[in-house]
Design a protein around this motif. Sequence first.
Motif, PDB file in Angstrom:
ATOM      1  N   LEU A  33      -8.773  -0.041   8.815  1.00 52.85           N
ATOM      2  CA  LEU A  33      -8.945  -0.216   7.372  1.00 52.85           C
ATOM      3  C   LEU A  33      -9.008  -1.697   7.035  1.00 52.85           C
ATOM      4  O   LEU A  33      -8.306  -2.517   7.641  1.00 52.85           O
ATOM      5  CB  LEU A  33      -7.793   0.440   6.604  1.00 52.85           C
ATOM      6  CG  LEU A  33      -7.613   1.952   6.823  1.00 52.85           C
ATOM      7  CD1 LEU A  33      -6.452   2.468   5.982  1.00 52.85           C
ATOM      8  CD2 LEU A  33      -8.890   2.705   6.503  1.00 52.85           C
ATOM      9  N   TRP A  38      -8.701  -4.301   3.783  1.00 57.52           N
ATOM     10  CA  TRP A  38      -8.103  -4.355   2.459  1.00 57.52           C
ATOM     11  C   TRP A  38      -8.477  -5.659   1.778  1.00 57.52           C
ATOM     12  O   TRP A  38      -8.560  -6.707   2.411  1.00 57.52           O
ATOM     13  CB  TRP A  38      -6.580  -4.260   2.546  1.00 57.52           C
ATOM     14  CG  TRP A  38      -6.066  -3.132   3.388  1.00 57.52           C
ATOM     15  CD1 TRP A  38      -6.043  -3.072   4.757  1.00 57.52           C
ATOM     16  CD2 TRP A  38      -5.521  -1.896   2.924  1.00 57.52           C
ATOM     17  NE1 TRP A  38      -5.508  -1.896   5.176  1.00 57.52           N
ATOM     18  CE2 TRP A  38      -5.167  -1.144   4.077  1.00 57.52           C
ATOM     19  CE3 TRP A  38      -5.275  -1.350   1.667  1.00 57.52           C
ATOM     20  CZ2 TRP A  38      -4.588   0.112   3.993  1.00 57.52           C
ATOM     21  CZ3 TRP A  38      -4.695  -0.101   1.585  1.00 57.52           C
ATOM     22  CH2 TRP A  38      -4.367   0.625   2.730  1.00 57.52           C
ATOM     23  N   ASP A  39      -8.675  -5.572   0.474  1.00 59.51           N
ATOM     24  CA  ASP A  39      -8.966  -6.755  -0.339  1.00 59.51           C
ATOM     25  C   ASP A  39      -7.882  -6.852  -1.403  1.00 59.51           C
ATOM     26  O   ASP A  39      -7.945  -6.200  -2.447  1.00 59.51           O
ATOM     27  CB  ASP A  39     -10.352  -6.648  -0.981  1.00 59.51           C
ATOM     28  CG  ASP A  39     -10.794  -7.959  -1.618  1.00 59.51           C
ATOM     29  OD1 ASP A  39      -9.967  -8.888  -1.695  1.00 59.51           O
ATOM     30  OD2 ASP A  39     -11.957  -8.051  -2.039  1.00 59.51           O
ATOM     31  N   ALA A  40      -6.865  -7.663  -1.132  1.00 66.58           N
ATOM     32  CA  ALA A  40      -5.743  -7.800  -2.064  1.00 66.58           C
ATOM     33  C   ALA A  40      -6.118  -8.587  -3.310  1.00 66.58           C
ATOM     34  O   ALA A  40      -5.355  -8.603  -4.284  1.00 66.58           O
ATOM     35  CB  ALA A  40      -4.565  -8.475  -1.366  1.00 66.58           C
ATOM     36  N   LEU A  70      -3.757  -3.817  -3.017  1.00 67.32           N
ATOM     37  CA  LEU A  70      -3.591  -2.870  -1.910  1.00 67.32           C
ATOM     38  C   LEU A  70      -3.438  -1.429  -2.396  1.00 67.32           C
ATOM     39  O   LEU A  70      -2.830  -0.595  -1.713  1.00 67.32           O
ATOM     40  CB  LEU A  70      -2.386  -3.254  -1.040  1.00 67.32           C
ATOM     41  CG  LEU A  70      -2.399  -4.669  -0.441  1.00 67.32           C
ATOM     42  CD1 LEU A  70      -1.177  -4.882   0.432  1.00 67.32           C
ATOM     43  CD2 LEU A  70      -3.669  -4.924   0.355  1.00 67.32           C
ATOM     44  N   SER A 115       0.841  -1.192   0.000  1.00 65.23           N
ATOM     45  CA  SER A 115       0.000   0.000   0.000  1.00 65.23           C
ATOM     46  C   SER A 115       0.878   1.245   0.000  1.00 65.23           C
ATOM     47  O   SER A 115       2.092   1.185   0.218  1.00 65.23           O
ATOM     48  CB  SER A 115      -0.913   0.003   1.230  1.00 65.23           C
ATOM     49  OG  SER A 115      -0.151   0.150   2.417  1.00 65.23           O
ATOM     50  N   TYR A 124      -5.856   0.640  -2.609  1.00 67.54           N
ATOM     51  CA  TYR A 124      -6.755   1.430  -1.766  1.00 67.54           C
ATOM     52  C   TYR A 124      -7.519   0.453  -0.869  1.00 67.54           C
ATOM     53  O   TYR A 124      -7.695  -0.725  -1.213  1.00 67.54           O
ATOM     54  CB  TYR A 124      -7.742   2.241  -2.614  1.00 67.54           C
ATOM     55  CG  TYR A 124      -8.508   1.416  -3.626  1.00 67.54           C
ATOM     56  CD1 TYR A 124      -9.697   0.781  -3.263  1.00 67.54           C
ATOM     57  CD2 TYR A 124      -8.043   1.260  -4.919  1.00 67.54           C
ATOM     58  CE1 TYR A 124     -10.385   0.014  -4.170  1.00 67.54           C
ATOM     59  CE2 TYR A 124      -8.733   0.496  -5.834  1.00 67.54           C
ATOM     60  CZ  TYR A 124      -9.907  -0.124  -5.458  1.00 67.54           C
ATOM     61  OH  TYR A 124     -10.586  -0.898  -6.365  1.00 67.54           O
ATOM     62  N   PRO A 125      -7.986   0.889   0.271  1.00 66.58           N
ATOM     63  CA  PRO A 125      -8.780   0.012   1.142  1.00 66.58           C
ATOM     64  C   PRO A 125     -10.202  -0.136   0.606  1.00 66.58           C
ATOM     65  O   PRO A 125     -10.760   0.786   0.008  1.00 66.58           O
ATOM     66  CB  PRO A 125      -8.747   0.730   2.494  1.00 66.58           C
ATOM     67  CG  PRO A 125      -8.547   2.163   2.150  1.00 66.58           C
ATOM     68  CD  PRO A 125      -7.700   2.186   0.905  1.00 66.58           C
ATOM     69  N   SER A 126     -10.757  -1.296   0.829  1.00 68.78           N
ATOM     70  CA  SER A 126     -12.128  -1.538   0.391  1.00 68.78           C
ATOM     71  C   SER A 126     -13.152  -1.034   1.393  1.00 68.78           C
ATOM     72  O   SER A 126     -14.312  -0.826   1.044  1.00 68.78           O
ATOM     73  CB  SER A 126     -12.354  -3.035   0.150  1.00 68.78           C
ATOM     74  OG  SER A 126     -12.160  -3.767   1.351  1.00 68.78           O
ATOM     75  N   PHE A 165      -5.129   6.622   3.854  1.00 72.49           N
ATOM     76  CA  PHE A 165      -4.533   5.375   4.309  1.00 72.49           C
ATOM     77  C   PHE A 165      -3.894   5.640   5.672  1.00 72.49           C
ATOM     78  O   PHE A 165      -4.190   6.632   6.319  1.00 72.49           O
ATOM     79  CB  PHE A 165      -3.516   4.854   3.300  1.00 72.49           C
ATOM     80  CG  PHE A 165      -4.046   4.787   1.886  1.00 72.49           C
ATOM     81  CD1 PHE A 165      -5.400   4.603   1.643  1.00 72.49           C
ATOM     82  CD2 PHE A 165      -3.203   4.929   0.797  1.00 72.49           C
ATOM     83  CE1 PHE A 165      -5.905   4.550   0.355  1.00 72.49           C
ATOM     84  CE2 PHE A 165      -3.691   4.876  -0.496  1.00 72.49           C
ATOM     85  CZ  PHE A 165      -5.043   4.695  -0.725  1.00 72.49           C
TER      86      PHE A 165
END
Length: 608
Positions: free
Chosen positions: A322, A324-326, A331, A282, A333-335, A288
């Motif tokens: 936060l 996150w969906d990698a 990464l 990220s 941006y955060p989901s 963030f």
Amino acid sequence: SFLPEPCTLGPAGRRTTPSSQHSFWGALSSLNWAMQDGAPSPKHAAEDPRNRFSDDLIDGVQLRSFVAEHPKYKAVQDKDGAWYAQGVRLQTDKISLVNRRLQSLESKEIEVQTLSPTELAGAEPHVDEQTLVDFLKAVAPVMERELGLSWNSMPAFDAYEPMWDDVAETCEMSHQVWKEGLVDLQVASVAWNNTGAMLAVSFGRLDTLGWCDVSAPVCLWNIFRPQLNPGEPDISIEIQGFVMCLSFHPTQPGLLAGGTYNGELMIWNTASTELDPLVACSSIDDYFHREAIQTVEWITADLSGGPDAYLLATVSGDGKVLIWDARENDLSYPSRGFVLQSSGSKKRILGGRSLSFSPLDPWLFVVGCETGTVLRAFRPPPGASMGKPSGQYLWKPSAVALLDQLTANSARLQLQHHVESYCRTAGVKEVSAEIVFQSKPDPAVLFPEPRRTDLEPHAGPVTVAAFSPFHRKMLLTGSVDGSVKIYDVLQQRAIMTFYPPSKHLSTCAVAAAAWSCSRPSVFAVAMEMGGVHIYDVMQSRQEPVLELPLTGSGSQRVSSLAFNPRMRGLMAVGDETGRTRVFKLPFKLSEQQRTELSFINSLLGSSK
């Protein structure tokens, strides 16, 4: 010895003596005749062959093969049709060896079947089927009644505990690892992968304040490898800065996530053969993390339980949680995200210090704050999408997902109007998640405050918050104030409070704590100024039952600890000297008791 007189080779290769032209074989015949008939007569005394033998010693001779000056050759045709000359062969043929198995196998058969009733009785038995049926009808009710009584009676082996492993009543250090060449670096975090074979250790300076000028690696050891070199890790990952926390993927043993002091979230594939195992990283932005990531944890994305259905959750001192969906954006941006704020009329940002999601309820999580506040919060489960906004702009699925996380329609419309206004200014026709973040919306709109409830607070920063892996409501917290609390998260007050031993009140801060992966009522607590204490709630609700023997090499000031998820009884502790030691706990602290889960359920039930 009898030796013939000097002889020469005569014609046709026969041997002759100088004094006689008789053949040598004739002399042997005469000798044979003399030996059969006894002493020779005077008539034949002069012809007695024994008179022609005398003792003598002659030199040996060597006979060599004779090769003509012009040897003859034989023309031979090869398999491919070529002709070649074959010379004279003087070498003897090779000795051929052939193995023959002469031993034969013998097999025997024996009948082991039991004799039939007819063979035993010597006659055909008489069976009355009706009598047997009447007997079964008479005894069946009695047998069923007795079986029902025995089910409710005390089992004979209820207190029996099988010993599956070697019973050890002592706590001993089994391994110790470190990184050669590191100076003045502490162990920041330790983590086991899901197979329990790989140990990851991050190094750093935990007393760093402000700008970070430290570069420390993340090292991995397979401690069960026979060729283990304690001072040289199997894998070493260089980091700009240092990693504060580590967490392995729950199902993929080579996938490792870490949060850095600079606020970056990184994922490495330690099973990769590439020179750089970094998979995703990220960036540092206002939306963030801008402070050190204190905790990173893998959480289930939904209830499908797929091998890849996991998200990453992080918390930082900037007051943001936060998710996150990698799988979708590497990464970038955060989901999803939440902002931690104090309750009351004056809203203040609460810096996060620890984070834990319930392993049995993925929508429930707890945050420990720097102010001592313990927040119980919920994240809304994914619901049905409200669809793409209508208008002249094309909203992509990643941007629609950011809108769908906002439950309030006012917040959704506010974010939509802000982003579309930015698109008109920038001349953008398609709205993606990157465009949403580039438009710089209000963080309070993009990351709302979660639904929360305050639990009984600590008097200092909450350094540890961990849900029990065996019960969805059981929570363990530790603080700088020196106390360790166990909560039923459905109740506001803690059900138990512990104060690990310390010499002075100023040295009682809790550095780390963790639940056992094999015993539901066992947990470990590491003190900042030294000592690791093991508690067993079934045995004592006030005092620890064991203190790890941290004497010898290394330091007693432990900064991080973790239980092995597979090898029950193994626990890794990292200290301020940069050494990580693995201890094997006694059998009674690593083998689950028969009534332990029911004890935990009754303990939580009595708190209501």
